[in-house]
Design an enzyme around this catalytic site. Structure first.
Site, PDB file in Angstrom:
ATOM      1  N   TYR A  66      36.670  52.619 -35.681  1.00 29.10           N
ATOM      2  CA  TYR A  66      35.828  51.427 -35.783  1.00 29.10           C
ATOM      3  C   TYR A  66      35.868  50.827 -37.191  1.00 29.10           C
ATOM      4  O   TYR A  66      35.775  49.612 -37.343  1.00 29.10           O
ATOM      5  CB  TYR A  66      34.399  51.701 -35.291  1.00 29.10           C
ATOM      6  CG  TYR A  66      34.384  51.631 -33.776  1.00 29.10           C
ATOM      7  CD1 TYR A  66      34.361  50.393 -33.140  1.00 29.10           C
ATOM      8  CD2 TYR A  66      34.491  52.774 -32.996  1.00 29.10           C
ATOM      9  CE1 TYR A  66      34.414  50.297 -31.760  1.00 29.10           C
ATOM     10  CE2 TYR A  66      34.548  52.697 -31.616  1.00 29.10           C
ATOM     11  CZ  TYR A  66      34.505  51.451 -31.003  1.00 29.10           C
ATOM     12  OH  TYR A  66      34.581  51.359 -29.647  1.00 29.10           O
ATOM     13  N   ASN A 101      33.695  40.193 -26.199  1.00 25.39           N
ATOM     14  CA  ASN A 101      34.206  40.581 -27.516  1.00 25.39           C
ATOM     15  C   ASN A 101      33.096  41.086 -28.418  1.00 25.39           C
ATOM     16  O   ASN A 101      31.967  40.610 -28.358  1.00 25.39           O
ATOM     17  CB  ASN A 101      34.899  39.387 -28.187  1.00 25.39           C
ATOM     18  CG  ASN A 101      36.084  38.901 -27.375  1.00 25.39           C
ATOM     19  OD1 ASN A 101      36.541  39.606 -26.486  1.00 25.39           O
ATOM     20  ND2 ASN A 101      36.569  37.715 -27.666  1.00 25.39           N
ATOM     21  N   HIS A 118      29.240  43.293 -24.572  1.00 24.16           N
ATOM     22  CA  HIS A 118      29.700  44.622 -24.989  1.00 24.16           C
ATOM     23  C   HIS A 118      29.278  44.962 -26.419  1.00 24.16           C
ATOM     24  O   HIS A 118      29.878  45.829 -27.046  1.00 24.16           O
ATOM     25  CB  HIS A 118      31.227  44.737 -24.834  1.00 24.16           C
ATOM     26  CG  HIS A 118      31.671  44.778 -23.398  1.00 24.16           C
ATOM     27  ND1 HIS A 118      32.965  44.524 -22.994  1.00 24.16           N
ATOM     28  CD2 HIS A 118      30.974  45.040 -22.265  1.00 24.16           C
ATOM     29  CE1 HIS A 118      33.052  44.639 -21.673  1.00 24.16           C
ATOM     30  NE2 HIS A 118      31.857  44.935 -21.209  1.00 24.16           N
TER      31      HIS A 118
HETATM   32  C1  BJW Z   1      45.329  35.055 -24.076  1.00 30.36           C
HETATM   33  C2  BJW Z   1      45.878  34.876 -25.324  1.00 30.36           C
HETATM   34  C3  BJW Z   1      45.751  33.603 -25.870  1.00 30.36           C
HETATM   35  C4  BJW Z   1      46.217  36.897 -24.827  1.00 30.36           C
HETATM   36  N1  BJW Z   1      45.138  32.646 -25.166  1.00 30.36           N
HETATM   37  N2  BJW Z   1      44.727  34.097 -23.397  1.00 30.36           N
HETATM   38  C5  BJW Z   1      34.745  49.418 -10.575  1.00 30.36           C
HETATM   39  C6  BJW Z   1      35.963  50.019 -10.328  1.00 30.36           C
HETATM   40  C7  BJW Z   1      36.530  50.907 -11.251  1.00 30.36           C
HETATM   41  C8  BJW Z   1      35.890  51.229 -12.414  1.00 30.36           C
HETATM   42  C9  BJW Z   1      34.688  50.629 -12.663  1.00 30.36           C
HETATM   43  C10 BJW Z   1      34.109  49.753 -11.746  1.00 30.36           C
HETATM   44  N3  BJW Z   1      32.929  49.323 -12.250  1.00 30.36           N
HETATM   45  C11 BJW Z   1      32.758  49.889 -13.456  1.00 30.36           C
HETATM   46  C12 BJW Z   1      33.804  50.687 -13.730  1.00 30.36           C
HETATM   47  C13 BJW Z   1      34.029  51.519 -14.942  1.00 30.36           C
HETATM   48  C14 BJW Z   1      34.436  50.714 -16.142  1.00 30.36           C
HETATM   49  C15 BJW Z   1      35.534  49.739 -15.774  1.00 30.36           C
HETATM   50  O1  BJW Z   1      35.316  48.582 -15.516  1.00 30.36           O
HETATM   51  N4  BJW Z   1      36.777  50.197 -15.799  1.00 30.36           N
HETATM   52  C16 BJW Z   1      37.919  49.350 -15.479  1.00 30.36           C
HETATM   53  C17 BJW Z   1      38.833  49.286 -16.694  1.00 30.36           C
HETATM   54  C18 BJW Z   1      38.570  49.863 -14.235  1.00 30.36           C
HETATM   55  N5  BJW Z   1      33.268  50.033 -16.667  1.00 30.36           N
HETATM   56  C19 BJW Z   1      32.400  50.621 -17.469  1.00 30.36           C
HETATM   57  O2  BJW Z   1      32.489  51.797 -17.793  1.00 30.36           O
HETATM   58  C20 BJW Z   1      31.266  49.769 -17.967  1.00 30.36           C
HETATM   59  N6  BJW Z   1      30.032  50.401 -17.750  1.00 30.36           N
HETATM   60  C21 BJW Z   1      29.572  50.709 -16.528  1.00 30.36           C
HETATM   61  O3  BJW Z   1      30.193  50.421 -15.529  1.00 30.36           O
HETATM   62  O4  BJW Z   1      28.366  51.332 -16.498  1.00 30.36           O
HETATM   63  C22 BJW Z   1      27.844  51.700 -15.231  1.00 30.36           C
HETATM   64  C23 BJW Z   1      26.761  52.734 -15.391  1.00 30.36           C
HETATM   65  C24 BJW Z   1      25.850  52.847 -14.383  1.00 30.36           C
HETATM   66  C25 BJW Z   1      24.830  53.782 -14.487  1.00 30.36           C
HETATM   67  C26 BJW Z   1      24.759  54.588 -15.601  1.00 30.36           C
HETATM   68  C27 BJW Z   1      25.682  54.462 -16.619  1.00 30.36           C
HETATM   69  C28 BJW Z   1      26.683  53.527 -16.502  1.00 30.36           C
HETATM   70  C29 BJW Z   1      31.360  49.556 -19.475  1.00 30.36           C
HETATM   71  C30 BJW Z   1      32.624  48.922 -19.897  1.00 30.36           C
HETATM   72  C31 BJW Z   1      32.702  48.835 -21.420  1.00 30.36           C
HETATM   73  C32 BJW Z   1      34.042  48.279 -21.895  1.00 30.36           C
HETATM   74  N7  BJW Z   1      34.193  48.519 -23.273  1.00 30.36           N
HETATM   75  C33 BJW Z   1      35.318  47.951 -23.994  1.00 30.36           C
HETATM   76  C34 BJW Z   1      35.276  48.474 -25.435  1.00 30.36           C
HETATM   77  C35 BJW Z   1      34.152  47.788 -26.219  1.00 30.36           C
HETATM   78  C36 BJW Z   1      33.983  48.345 -27.572  1.00 30.36           C
HETATM   79  C37 BJW Z   1      35.172  48.097 -28.449  1.00 30.36           C
HETATM   80  O5  BJW Z   1      35.643  46.962 -28.605  1.00 30.36           O
HETATM   81  O6  BJW Z   1      35.627  49.069 -29.025  1.00 30.36           O
HETATM   82  O7  BJW Z   1      35.252  46.517 -23.969  1.00 30.36           O
HETATM   83  S1  BJW Z   1      36.884  48.279 -23.219  1.00 30.36           S
HETATM   84  C38 BJW Z   1      37.601  46.705 -23.561  1.00 30.36           C
HETATM   85  O8  BJW Z   1      37.841  45.975 -22.327  1.00 30.36           O
HETATM   86  C39 BJW Z   1      36.528  45.924 -24.320  1.00 30.36           C
HETATM   87  C40 BJW Z   1      36.681  44.563 -23.715  1.00 30.36           C
HETATM   88  O9  BJW Z   1      35.490  43.793 -23.920  1.00 30.36           O
HETATM   89  C41 BJW Z   1      36.976  44.836 -22.282  1.00 30.36           C
HETATM   90  C42 BJW Z   1      37.622  43.688 -21.545  1.00 30.36           C
HETATM   91  O10 BJW Z   1      38.899  43.415 -22.043  1.00 30.36           O
HETATM   92  P1  BJW Z   1      39.417  41.907 -22.157  1.00 30.36           P
HETATM   93  O11 BJW Z   1      38.563  41.157 -23.102  1.00 30.36           O
HETATM   94  O12 BJW Z   1      39.579  41.328 -20.815  1.00 30.36           O
HETATM   95  O13 BJW Z   1      40.823  42.115 -22.896  1.00 30.36           O
HETATM   96  P2  BJW Z   1      42.262  42.443 -22.265  1.00 30.36           P
HETATM   97  O14 BJW Z   1      43.104  42.949 -23.369  1.00 30.36           O
HETATM   98  O15 BJW Z   1      42.161  43.248 -21.051  1.00 30.36           O
HETATM   99  O16 BJW Z   1      42.814  41.009 -21.807  1.00 30.36           O
HETATM  100  C43 BJW Z   1      43.198  40.000 -22.730  1.00 30.36           C
HETATM  101  C44 BJW Z   1      43.613  38.777 -21.940  1.00 30.36           C
HETATM  102  O17 BJW Z   1      43.869  37.729 -22.855  1.00 30.36           O
HETATM  103  C45 BJW Z   1      44.893  38.969 -21.114  1.00 30.36           C
HETATM  104  O18 BJW Z   1      44.674  38.466 -19.801  1.00 30.36           O
HETATM  105  C46 BJW Z   1      45.947  38.097 -21.844  1.00 30.36           C
HETATM  106  O19 BJW Z   1      46.869  37.497 -20.954  1.00 30.36           O
HETATM  107  C47 BJW Z   1      45.065  37.058 -22.481  1.00 30.36           C
HETATM  108  N8  BJW Z   1      45.567  36.440 -23.710  1.00 30.36           N
HETATM  109  N9  BJW Z   1      46.463  36.107 -25.713  1.00 30.36           N
HETATM  110  C48 BJW Z   1      44.653  32.964 -23.915  1.00 30.36           C
HETATM  111  N10 BJW Z   1      46.296  33.324 -27.081  1.00 30.36           N
END
Ligand code: BJW
Ligand code: ZN
Length: 249
Positions: A66, A101, A118
């Site tokens: 971090y 973000n 987040h």
């Molecule tokens: C451009 C570009 C340009 C590039 N112009 N575009 C259902 C099914 C399966 C699993 C789950 C489910 N529901 C929940 C889950 C579990 C999990 C999850 O979703 N997993 C999936 C990955 C499958 N979710 C969780 O664990 C969440 N919590 C939860 O569900 O709690 C439930 C609970 C219930 C009861 C008790 C306790 C809990 C929490 C999720 C937290 C995610 N955390 C992170 C890290 C944050 C901290 C840090 O930064 O260090 O968040 S992971 C990471 O992914 C970060 C992001 O915010 C998040 C999303 O990513 P994002 O922003 O979409 O980025 P990318 O890289 O994926 O995409 C970038 C995009 O930009 C791409 O499409 C490119 O094409 C594009 N791009 N350049 C325009 N110039």
């Protein structure tokens, strides 16, 4: 860039706008995305760095990661995409940004209503008593900072896998999704839930969904329009179009 008549007419009548943003909007500020080639999750294992279990096992490693990310964010500047979103506020009654973000760049660009789904990498709290420690720099990199109140480990105020999103923030984003006229989905793979349910809520409530991304995503299927390209180019060009239609504010 040419925009469709349908989009122009939606923009003319829209009052409430929701931007749902992800890592892609900050890519042009030099901040790494998570997925895709060169993404953080290609180089590092999420399970070792972004879960509460990882922090319990190895808080020092998580802190180092971090601190590295904080440096990247502090050296970065909001780009033309963040700035255009902030400027949308001049032309619409209500503009909300629900961002996944943690990089603080929407706030730094001047957006006045930012919902951080987040968390925020500049903020921290004690993992034992919850005391907040915002916007501080830790000088001793080899030691995990501890709480002056209870001696517990301080952790970044971000949402790790398996953790719940901040309840009130997520609720407010859901309400905005349910009442917006247009929902722009910008630079996100829309794979991480529950955040990814926000544009789905907007779609179910009848909002016009405009996706802006360099690639198609899972969300493209429900989007009314997908504008393929960089958000730092498309958003300013859309703003110019809005200025032309509505006049300079
Ligand atoms: C451009 C570009 C340009 C590039 N112009 N575009 C259902 C099914 C399966 C699993 C789950 C489910 N529901 C929940 C889950 C579990 C999990 C999850 O979703 N997993 C999936 C990955 C499958 N979710 C969780 O664990 C969440 N919590 C939860 O569900 O709690 C439930 C609970 C219930 C009861 C008790 C306790 C809990 C929490 C999720 C937290 C995610 N955390 C992170 C890290 C944050 C901290 C840090 O930064 O260090 O968040 S992971 C990471 O992914 C970060 C992001 O915010 C998040 C999303 O990513 P994002 O922003 O979409 O980025 P990318 O890289 O994926 O995409 C970038 C995009 O930009 C791409 O499409 C490119 O094409 C594009 N791009 N350049 C325009 N110039
Ligand atoms: Zn404490």
């Amino acid at each position: 860039m040419q925009f469709s008549d349908e989009l122009i007419s939606k923009l003319l009548s829209a009052q409430n706008i929701l931007f749902f943003t992800g890592a892609g909007i900050s890519a042009e500020s030099g901040i790494e995305t998570f997925r895709g080639s060169g993404g953080l999750w290609k180089k590092y294992r999420a399970a070792d760095l972004a879960t509460p279990e990882a922090f319990e096992r190895n808080p020092d490693l998580v802190w180092q990661w971090y601190e590295y990310r904080r440096k990247m964010v502090r050296n970065a500047q909001p780009n033309a995409g963040h700035i255009a979103i902030a400027e949308f506020e001049k032309y619409f009654q209500s503009v909300t940004v629900a961002t996944q973000n943690v990089d603080n760049l929407h706030n730094r660009a001047g957006s006045s209503s930012v919902l951080e789904l987040h968390g925020n990498i500049e903020k921290n709290f004690c993992s034992d008593c919850g005391k907040r420690f915002d916007f501080i720099t830790f000088k001793d990199k080899n030691n995990v900072p501890v709480c002056d109140e209870c001696g517990g480990f301080i952790r970044p105020d971000v949402v790790w896998f398996g953790e719940q999103l901040p309840y009130e923030v997520f609720q407010r984003a859901g309400i905005k999704a349910g009442s917006c006229d247009i929902c722009f989905v910008v630079g996100t793979s829309a794979l991480v839930y529950p955040a990814a349910s926000i544009p789905e809520t907007a779609e179910r409530a009848g909002a016009f969904i405009v996706e802006i991304n360099i690639d198609k995503t899972n969300l493209s299927e429900i989007a009314d329009i997908t504008l393929l390209g960089k958000s730092g180019e498309i958003l300013p060009s859309l703003l110019t179009e809005i200025k032309n239609i509505k006049g300079t504010a």
